[in-house]
Design an enzyme around this catalytic site. Structure first.
Site, short mmCIF file in Angstrom:
data_model
loop_
_atom_site.label_atom_id
_atom_site.label_comp_id
_atom_site.label_asym_id
_atom_site.label_seq_id
_atom_site.Cartn_x
_atom_site.Cartn_y
_atom_site.Cartn_z
N HIS A 1 0.62 -1.54 0.14
CA HIS A 1 0.12 0.14 -0.02
C HIS A 1 0.82 0.97 0.11
O HIS A 1 2.09 1.35 0.33
CB HIS A 1 -0.81 0.41 1.46
CG HIS A 1 -2.15 -0.48 1.31
ND1 HIS A 1 -2.52 -1.04 2.26
CD2 HIS A 1 -2.14 -1.99 0.36
CE1 HIS A 1 -4.41 -2.29 1.55
NE2 HIS A 1 -3.23 -2.52 1.07
N GLU B 1 0.83 4.06 1.69
CA GLU B 1 1.54 4.81 3.35
C GLU B 1 2.46 3.71 3.93
O GLU B 1 3.08 4.18 4.01
CB GLU B 1 -0.05 4.37 4.13
CG GLU B 1 -1.32 5.07 3.89
CD GLU B 1 -2.17 4.34 3.46
OE1 GLU B 1 -2.00 3.78 2.05
OE2 GLU B 1 -3.21 4.05 4.03
N CYS C 1 -6.48 1.81 5.24
CA CYS C 1 -7.42 0.78 5.79
C CYS C 1 -6.96 0.62 7.72
O CYS C 1 -5.49 0.65 7.46
CB CYS C 1 -6.86 -0.45 5.45
SG CYS C 1 -4.61 -0.71 4.98
N CYS D 1 -2.71 -0.24 7.47
CA CYS D 1 -1.59 0.86 7.16
C CYS D 1 -1.76 1.78 8.94
O CYS D 1 -0.75 2.46 8.91
CB CYS D 1 -2.12 1.86 5.91
SG CYS D 1 -1.72 0.97 5.05
#
EC number: 3.5.4.33
Length: 166
Positions: free
Chosen positions: A56, A58, A86, A89
């Site tokens: 991801h 992040e 999410c 993260c």
């Protein structure tokens, strides 16, 4: 420069990262980490490219920022991300001690900052974050909506082409 103007400037950089993701067929999410007014890390989603669930935006930005500062503690930084983080993260944000998170669009199906849970502000954890939501939310949300609309249209066209072949 006031805080909102600064937040918009750095969110624009996160949006540029998100556009890079969209250009290669990834969900257009971008992240930027700022320390002392300077970008120290930037990243975009790469899950499809890497076929790795943890790439991801992040997490990639957090990894790069840790290398940049030489520590797992990212104190005195701000994370800018185009979509509400999410649970994975949000956990990494807490673990890396990022004190401030600014995000664009809410994620009603997976967001764990404000939508489904409030992980970054849960006093049961040993770290909490200041959160600013909705910075350039329309632009961030429109980018995601356009991406998924295009994806649905492509799938519809593929199904039609398959039917026409039969």
């Amino acid at each position: 420069m006031d805080v909102l103007e600064m937040d918009r400037n750095f969110m624009q950089i996160a949006i540029e990262e998100a556009k890079k993701a969209g250009a290669i067929g990834e969900v257009p999410i971008g992240a930027v980490i700022v320390k002392d007014g300077e970008v120290i890390a930037r990243a975009h989603n790469l899950r499809e490219t890497t076929q790795n669930a943890v790439t991801h935006a992040e997490l990639s930005a957090i990894q790069d920022a840790c290398k940049e500062v030489g520590s797992w503690r990212l104190e005195e930084t701000t994370l800018y991300v185009t979509l509400e983080p999410c649970p994975m993260c949000a956990g990494a944000i807490l673990q890396s001690r990022i004190p401030r998170v600014v995000y664009g669009a809410r994620d009603p199906k997976g967001g764990c900052v404000d939508s489904l849970y409030h992980l970054l502000n849960d006093s049961r954890f040993n770290h909490e974050c200041e959160v600013a939501e909705g910075v350039m939310a329309d632009e961030c949300g429109d980018m995601l909506s356009s991406f998924f609309r295009s994806l649905r249209e492509k799938k519809k066209e593929q199904k039609k082409a398959m039917r026409d072949m039969n």
